[in-house]
Enzyme design. Structure first.
Site, PDB file in Angstrom:
ATOM      1  N   LYS A  35      -5.414   3.633   4.429  1.00 38.56           N
ATOM      2  CA  LYS A  35      -6.088   3.032   3.521  1.00 38.56           C
ATOM      3  C   LYS A  35      -7.127   3.339   3.847  1.00 38.56           C
ATOM      4  O   LYS A  35      -8.330   4.206   3.200  1.00 38.56           O
ATOM      5  CB  LYS A  35      -6.072   1.780   3.992  1.00 38.56           C
ATOM      6  CG  LYS A  35      -5.110   1.062   2.924  1.00 38.56           C
ATOM      7  CD  LYS A  35      -5.440  -0.530   3.088  1.00 38.56           C
ATOM      8  CE  LYS A  35      -4.016  -1.167   2.698  1.00 38.56           C
ATOM      9  NZ  LYS A  35      -4.110  -2.790   3.449  1.00 38.56           N
TER      10      LYS A  35
ATOM     11  N   LYS B 205      -9.961   2.197  16.032  1.00 35.54           N
ATOM     12  CA  LYS B 205     -10.614   1.758  15.317  1.00 35.54           C
ATOM     13  C   LYS B 205     -11.630   0.959  15.798  1.00 35.54           C
ATOM     14  O   LYS B 205     -13.246   1.368  15.155  1.00 35.54           O
ATOM     15  CB  LYS B 205     -10.607   0.164  14.499  1.00 35.54           C
ATOM     16  CG  LYS B 205      -8.754   0.304  14.022  1.00 35.54           C
ATOM     17  CD  LYS B 205      -8.808  -0.934  12.931  1.00 35.54           C
ATOM     18  CE  LYS B 205      -8.189  -0.636  11.738  1.00 35.54           C
ATOM     19  NZ  LYS B 205      -7.568  -1.560  10.548  1.00 35.54           N
TER      20      LYS B 205
ATOM     21  N   LYS C 231      -0.502   9.195   9.728  1.00 33.19           N
ATOM     22  CA  LYS C 231      -0.459   8.660   8.661  1.00 33.19           C
ATOM     23  C   LYS C 231      -1.367   8.908   7.114  1.00 33.19           C
ATOM     24  O   LYS C 231      -1.849   8.864   7.420  1.00 33.19           O
ATOM     25  CB  LYS C 231       0.886   7.449   9.843  1.00 33.19           C
ATOM     26  CG  LYS C 231      -0.918   7.119   9.759  1.00 33.19           C
ATOM     27  CD  LYS C 231      -0.558   5.025  10.387  1.00 33.19           C
ATOM     28  CE  LYS C 231      -2.095   4.953  10.265  1.00 33.19           C
ATOM     29  NZ  LYS C 231      -1.526   2.657  10.687  1.00 33.19           N
TER      30      LYS C 231
HETATM   31  P1  AMP Z   1      -2.052  -2.466   6.245  1.00 29.71           P
HETATM   32  O1  AMP Z   1      -2.548  -1.275   5.395  1.00 29.71           O
HETATM   33  O2  AMP Z   1      -2.378  -1.764   7.240  1.00 29.71           O
HETATM   34  O3  AMP Z   1      -2.242  -4.006   5.603  1.00 29.71           O
HETATM   35  O4  AMP Z   1      -0.091  -2.347   6.555  1.00 29.71           O
HETATM   36  C1  AMP Z   1       0.803  -3.135   5.628  1.00 29.71           C
HETATM   37  C2  AMP Z   1       1.713  -2.650   5.945  1.00 29.71           C
HETATM   38  O5  AMP Z   1       2.472  -1.057   5.567  1.00 29.71           O
HETATM   39  C3  AMP Z   1       2.305  -2.549   7.908  1.00 29.71           C
HETATM   40  O6  AMP Z   1       3.512  -2.869   7.569  1.00 29.71           O
HETATM   41  C4  AMP Z   1       2.014  -0.875   8.033  1.00 29.71           C
HETATM   42  O7  AMP Z   1       2.788  -0.863   9.072  1.00 29.71           O
HETATM   43  C5  AMP Z   1       3.186   0.229   6.825  1.00 29.71           C
HETATM   44  N1  AMP Z   1       1.687   0.972   6.739  1.00 29.71           N
HETATM   45  C6  AMP Z   1       0.989   1.747   6.341  1.00 29.71           C
HETATM   46  N2  AMP Z   1       0.903   3.116   6.611  1.00 29.71           N
HETATM   47  C7  AMP Z   1       1.969   3.442   6.597  1.00 29.71           C
HETATM   48  C8  AMP Z   1       2.618   4.861   6.527  1.00 29.71           C
HETATM   49  N3  AMP Z   1       1.788   5.564   5.833  1.00 29.71           N
HETATM   50  N4  AMP Z   1       4.131   4.789   6.101  1.00 29.71           N
HETATM   51  C9  AMP Z   1       4.900   3.903   6.540  1.00 29.71           C
HETATM   52  N5  AMP Z   1       4.311   2.851   6.375  1.00 29.71           N
HETATM   53  C10 AMP Z   1       2.823   2.114   6.100  1.00 29.71           C
END
Ligand code: AMP
Ligand code: TRP
Length: 330
Positions: free
Chosen positions: A197, A111, A194
Site C-alpha cells: 500500500k 517502517k 512485495k
Molecule cells: P495490510 O494492508 O498490511 O493491513 O494487510 C492486510 C493483509 O494483506 C495481511 O494479511 C497481509 O499479509 C496481506 N498482504 C499485504 N500485502 C500483500 C501482498 N503483496 N501479497 C499477499 N498478501 C499481502
C-alpha cells in the site's frame, strides 16, 4: 468448530496483494469455520493518518469486505476500536512481551528505516502485541494472512505460550494459515519487492477498486526479464512467476501447470490481465451497490462489535484473573 480470525488496516488503497493473500481466503473460509474478521483501525494510528481519511477508509474497507463476499449472517465483521477489550488485553500482554523481541520485528525496522527509531510512535513499536491481543481474545485456531505477517504470528504464539506457562492455561495458541500460492504478490514494476500500500508506485500495484481498463494496462506493462522462457521460478524469474500466480489464483489452476501453456510473455500478460479483471468484476458490482447503502454497513459493524465483545470479554476476564487483577463488576 475451528475459529478463524484476521484483520486488515484501513490505510491506503486495498490492492491485489491484500485481496489474494488475505481477503479471498476469509470469504472462502467463513462457510467452514467460525470466522471473525475485523478492520484494524487502532493499528492505523501508528502512522500518520488524517482523522477524516481514517473514518472514510474504515467504512470503505468494510464495504469492500462485504463486496468480497463476507456475509454478516455467516461471519462476524467488526471494527477493532468498537471492541474495547482489544487494547485492554493488549496492556496485559505488553507486560509479558519482551522489549528485545519487539525490537526484532522487521516491519518496525522497515517502517522506521527512513525517519529513524527516535521519532517513531511508541504504538508502532508495540503494535505486534496489540495484534497478539486481537488474536488471543477469540480463542483463535487459524489466522489466514499473507506471508509478511508470519513474524507477527510467531510472536503471538510465543506470547501466548509464555503467558500460559507463567499464569496457567489461558489462551489457545494459534497457527498462521499462509497459502502456497499468492501469499506474497509482488510489485508489478519491481517484482523482487512485495506489492505494498505504502511502498509500491501507482504502476506497481493494482487497486481492487480501480477501473478494469486501468488494472489491465498495469498488468500488461508488468516488468518481466530479458529471457523469453515462461517458467514458474520465483527466485530466478520473479516477474513472470508473479504473473503466473495472478493467473493461477484467478483461474483456479496451478502456476506450474499454466506455465506449460505459454511460450511468450505477451499472451501470458494479456491472459493474466483479463483473468484478474473477471475475478474482480463481481466485487466491483457489489461494492457499487453498497455505496448507496452505507447505513446498512454501519449497522453490520455495530452488530458485529456486540457479538465480538461478548466473546472477547470472557477471555479478558480469564486473563485478568490469571494475572491477579480483581474481577470487575459483572
Ligand atoms: P495490510 O494492508 O498490511 O493491513 O494487510 C492486510 C493483509 O494483506 C495481511 O494479511 C497481509 O499479509 C496481506 N498482504 C499485504 N500485502 C500483500 C501482498 N503483496 N501479497 C499477499 N498478501 C499481502
Ligand atoms: N498487522 C496486520 C497487517 O498489517 C493486520 C492485523 C492486525 C492482523 N491485527 C491482526 C492480522 C490480527 C491478523 C490477525 O496486515
Amino acid at each position: 468448530m475451528t475459529r478463524v480470525l484476521s484483520g486488515i488496516q484501513p490505510t491506503g488503497e486495498i490492492h491485489l496483494g491484500n485481496y489474494i493473500g488475505a481477503i479471498r481466503h476469509w470469504a472462502d473460509e467463513q462457510h467452514e469455520h467460525d470466522s471473525f474478521i475485523f478492520i484494524a483501525d487502532l493499528h492505523a494510528l501508528t502512522m500518520d493518518i488524517d482523522p477524516s481519511v481514517l473514518r472514510a477508509k474504515t467504512l470503505e474497507v468494510a464495504s469492500l469486505l462485504l463486496a468480497a463476499g463476507l456475509d454478516p449472517n455467516v461471519c462476524t465483521l467488526f471494527v477493532q476500536s468498537q471492541v474495547p477489550q482489544h487494547p485492554q488485553l493488549g496492556w496485559l500482554l505488553e507486560c509479558v512481551a519482551a522489549f528485545g523481541e519487539l525490537r526484532r520485528m522487521t516491519q518496525f525496522k522497515d517502517k522506521t528505516a527512513k525517519g529513524g527509531e527516535g521519532a517513531a510512535r511508541v504504538g508502532l513499536f508495540t503494535y505486534p502485541v496489540l495484534q497478539a491481543a486481537d488474536i488471543l481474545l477469540y480463542d483463535t485456531d487459524r489466522v489466514p494472512v499473507g506471508s509478511d505477517q508470519r513474524q507477527h504470528l510467531e510472536l503471538c504464539r510465543d506470547i501466548a505460550i509464555r503467558f500460559n506457562t507463567r499464569y496457567g492455561s489461558t489462551f489457545v495458541v494459534p497457527q498462521a494459515a499462509i497459502a502456497k500460492v499468492g501469499a506474497k504478490i509482488m510489485d508489478l514494476q519491481d517484482p523482487v519487492a512485495k506489492m505494498s500500500k505504502s511502498r509500491s508506485s501507482p504502476q506497481g500495484k493494482v487497486l481492487v477498486l480501480e477501473p478494469p481498463e486501468v488494472m489491465a494496462k498495469k498488468i500488461k506493462r508488468a516488468i518481466t526479464d530479458a529471457e523469453t522462457e515462461v517458467r514458474y521460478d520465483a527466485k530466478a524469474k520473479p516477474g513472470v512467476s508473479n504473473l503466473l500466480e495472478l493467473l493461477a489464483v484467478s483461474t483456479g489452476r496451478s502456476p506450474e501447470d499454466l506455465a506449460g501453456d505459454y511460450t511468450q510473455y505477451g499472451p501470458l500478460k494479456a491472459d493474466a490481465a483479463a483473468a484478474v479483471v473477471e475475478f474482480l468484476r463481481p466485487v466491483h458490482e457489489r461494492f457499487r451497490e453498497l455505496q448507496s447503502d452505507q447505513g446498512y454497513v454501519v449497522d453490520v459493524l455495530a452488530k458485529g462489535a456486540d457479538k465480538a465483545a461478548a466473546l472477547a470479554e470472557q477471555t479478558l476476564r480469564r486473563a485478568k484473573q490469571a494475572v491477579g487483577l480483581l474481577p470487575s463488576r459483572p
